[in-house]
Write a protein that holds these residues in place. Structure first.
Motif, short mmCIF file in Angstrom:
data_model
loop_
_atom_site.label_atom_id
_atom_site.label_comp_id
_atom_site.label_asym_id
_atom_site.label_seq_id
_atom_site.Cartn_x
_atom_site.Cartn_y
_atom_site.Cartn_z
N LEU A 168 -18.49 -86.86 -31.45
CA LEU A 168 -19.00 -85.49 -31.52
C LEU A 168 -20.15 -85.35 -30.53
O LEU A 168 -21.15 -86.06 -30.64
N ILE A 169 -20.01 -84.44 -29.57
CA ILE A 169 -21.01 -84.26 -28.52
C ILE A 169 -21.27 -82.76 -28.37
O ILE A 169 -20.34 -81.99 -28.09
N GLY A 170 -22.49 -82.34 -28.56
CA GLY A 170 -22.79 -80.92 -28.41
C GLY A 170 -24.24 -80.64 -28.74
O GLY A 170 -24.99 -81.52 -29.16
N ASP B 100 -20.01 -70.00 -37.29
CA ASP B 100 -20.68 -68.95 -38.06
C ASP B 100 -21.38 -67.94 -37.16
O ASP B 100 -21.51 -66.76 -37.51
N THR B 101 -21.83 -68.40 -35.98
CA THR B 101 -22.55 -67.51 -35.06
C THR B 101 -21.61 -66.59 -34.32
O THR B 101 -21.81 -65.37 -34.26
N VAL B 102 -20.55 -67.15 -33.73
CA VAL B 102 -19.63 -66.34 -32.92
C VAL B 102 -18.55 -65.68 -33.77
O VAL B 102 -17.83 -64.79 -33.30
N ARG B 103 -18.44 -66.14 -35.03
CA ARG B 103 -17.45 -65.59 -35.98
C ARG B 103 -16.02 -65.65 -35.42
O ARG B 103 -15.26 -64.69 -35.49
N GLU B 104 -15.71 -66.79 -34.82
CA GLU B 104 -14.37 -67.03 -34.31
C GLU B 104 -13.96 -68.46 -34.65
O GLU B 104 -14.80 -69.33 -34.79
N LYS B 105 -12.66 -68.66 -34.76
CA LYS B 105 -12.13 -69.99 -35.02
C LYS B 105 -12.21 -70.82 -33.75
O LYS B 105 -11.73 -70.38 -32.69
N LEU B 106 -12.82 -71.99 -33.83
CA LEU B 106 -12.97 -72.84 -32.64
C LEU B 106 -11.68 -73.59 -32.35
O LEU B 106 -10.88 -73.86 -33.25
N PRO B 107 -11.46 -73.96 -31.08
CA PRO B 107 -10.24 -74.70 -30.71
C PRO B 107 -10.19 -76.06 -31.40
O PRO B 107 -11.22 -76.62 -31.79
N GLU B 108 -9.01 -76.60 -31.54
CA GLU B 108 -8.80 -77.91 -32.14
C GLU B 108 -9.52 -78.98 -31.30
O GLU B 108 -9.39 -79.02 -30.08
N GLY B 109 -10.29 -79.84 -31.97
CA GLY B 109 -10.99 -80.91 -31.26
C GLY B 109 -12.20 -80.45 -30.49
O GLY B 109 -12.75 -81.20 -29.66
N PHE B 110 -12.69 -79.25 -30.75
CA PHE B 110 -13.86 -78.70 -30.05
C PHE B 110 -15.06 -79.64 -30.21
O PHE B 110 -15.33 -80.16 -31.28
N GLN B 111 -15.76 -79.90 -29.10
CA GLN B 111 -16.94 -80.77 -29.02
C GLN B 111 -16.63 -82.24 -29.22
O GLN B 111 -17.55 -83.05 -29.40
N ARG B 112 -15.38 -82.61 -29.19
CA ARG B 112 -15.02 -84.02 -29.24
C ARG B 112 -14.81 -84.56 -27.83
O ARG B 112 -14.57 -83.79 -26.88
N SER B 113 -14.89 -85.87 -27.68
CA SER B 113 -14.84 -86.50 -26.35
C SER B 113 -13.66 -86.03 -25.52
O SER B 113 -13.81 -85.66 -24.35
N GLU B 114 -12.47 -86.08 -26.12
CA GLU B 114 -11.26 -85.75 -25.37
C GLU B 114 -11.26 -84.29 -24.90
O GLU B 114 -10.82 -83.98 -23.79
N TYR B 115 -11.77 -83.39 -25.73
CA TYR B 115 -11.87 -81.98 -25.37
C TYR B 115 -12.83 -81.80 -24.19
O TYR B 115 -12.54 -81.06 -23.23
N LEU B 116 -13.97 -82.49 -24.24
CA LEU B 116 -14.95 -82.37 -23.16
C LEU B 116 -14.43 -83.00 -21.87
O LEU B 116 -14.73 -82.51 -20.78
N LEU B 117 -13.65 -84.07 -21.99
CA LEU B 117 -13.05 -84.68 -20.80
C LEU B 117 -12.08 -83.70 -20.14
O LEU B 117 -12.09 -83.54 -18.91
N ASP B 118 -11.26 -83.04 -20.94
CA ASP B 118 -10.29 -82.07 -20.41
C ASP B 118 -10.98 -80.88 -19.75
O ASP B 118 -10.40 -80.23 -18.87
N HIS B 119 -12.22 -80.58 -20.17
CA HIS B 119 -12.93 -79.41 -19.63
C HIS B 119 -14.03 -79.79 -18.64
O HIS B 119 -14.92 -79.00 -18.35
N GLY B 120 -13.95 -81.03 -18.12
CA GLY B 120 -14.82 -81.42 -17.00
C GLY B 120 -16.23 -81.82 -17.35
O GLY B 120 -17.07 -81.97 -16.45
N MET B 121 -16.53 -82.04 -18.63
CA MET B 121 -17.89 -82.41 -19.02
C MET B 121 -18.12 -83.92 -19.00
O MET B 121 -19.26 -84.38 -18.99
#
Length: 308
Positions: free
Chosen positions: A225-227, A236-257
């Motif tokens: 978990l990275i964030g 709760d802030t944006v009131r939207e459902k977050l993507p699967e695996g949001f803020q996890r290593s693999e998700y951040l790798l796929d998005h260039g972080m």
């Protein structure tokens, strides 16, 4: 009561009872499977059933990172113990005493130096077991000391992060460590030395917002978990459902972080390879160093421009 109840039954129970250590088994945080603690330690605290990377202690992390587990911890500068005289349900000084007694550590960052794949290196390990690895004035002092040692030894600095963020008991002083650690990173950059960050579960808050995301190479363990804020807070802030695996290593790798996600068993080898490339001192399969290759003769170097 009969003699069977008073005498025979206790005797039988005494014969059947065996002393079982409390820490013989460990529950996996992810799949809830029971694992023999010795087997789990041999697997570097990685669940053999689901591959989940559990938290690692500072001594284990140092042993897994340095060659043959050999390193030298450095004496780190002291810092004000309780700059604000803070108290909530307990005094801050009492919380520090409890944390030191439970973790057998004096602060949330431990620094050591040794070799990784034959390369002299300075390594800082954040201790989540010490007040959730939070960042205070002592942490900032230690981080800068680690950067200075790396510059003095002309070695790369590797930081393993695991933190809940800034330490609330130090208020604004803890937030001041964000620019302070950034200055430490800048010292390394000015000296032309590699700064490598290994993000482990969890890395959050002011740590993520400062030195944890400034590495020349960003590595993470699987499913960490990275964030900055937690997923529930964001949802709760944006009131939207977050993507699967949001803020996890693999998700951040796929998005260039991140640059790579590396399993714990491969971490030392990966660090050795990365350090060798950045320091231009690759290691032979036997563990010996090769001579540094000048940039002009490296295979990927651009050909010289023809004379006018």
């Amino acid at each position: 009561m009969s003699w069977i109840t008073e005498y025979v039954r206790p005797k039988i129970r005494g014969l059947l009872r065996r002393d079982v250590p409390d820490n013989l088994w460990t529950n996996c945080d992810s799949c809830s499977q029971m694992i023999l603690t010795k087997e789990l330690h041999r697997a570097m605290n990685v669940c053999p059933h689901c591959g989940h990377h559990m938290k690692a202690s500072v001594p284990d992390r140092l042993a897994w990172t340095f060659d043959n587990g050999e390193c030298t911890r450095i004496e780190l500068p002291p810092a004000p113990v309780d700059p604000l005289g803070f108290r909530d349900q307990k005094k801050y000084t009492d919380r520090l005493k409890d944390a030191r007694a439970k973790s057998h550590l004096d602060e949330s960052l431990i620094v050591a130096h040794g070799t990784i794949g034959g390369h002299p290196s300075v390594v800082g390990v954040m201790a989540f077991e010490f007040m959730a690895g939070t960042m205070g004035a002592a942490f900032g002092e230690r981080f800068v000391a680690a950067a200075r040692l790396a510059v003095l030894q002309k070695s790369p600095l590797v930081i393993f992060t695991a933190s809940g963020g800034a330490r609330m008991q130090e208020g604004a002083i803890s937030l001041m460590q964000m620019p302070r650690t950034t200055i430490g990173v800048q010292m390394l950059k000015e000296a032309g030395l590699p700064y490598i960050v290994v993000l482990t579960n969890p890395t959050t808050g002011g740590v993520t917002a400062s030195f944890a995301m400034l590495g020349d190479v960003q590595i993470a363990e699987p499913n960490a978990l990275i964030g900055f804020a937690g997923p529930r807070v964001i949802e709760d802030t944006v009131r939207e459902k977050l993507p699967e695996g949001f803020q996890r290593s693999e998700y951040l790798l796929d998005h260039g972080m991140l640059d790579m996600v590396v399993k714990r068993k491969d971490m030392r080898e990966t660090l050795a390879r990365v350090i060798g490339l950045l320091m231009r001192t690759p290691v032979t399969p036997e563990g010996g160093k090769l001579e540094a290759t000048p940039a002009a003769t490296m295979p990927d170097a651009a050909p010289a421009a023809p004379a006018a």
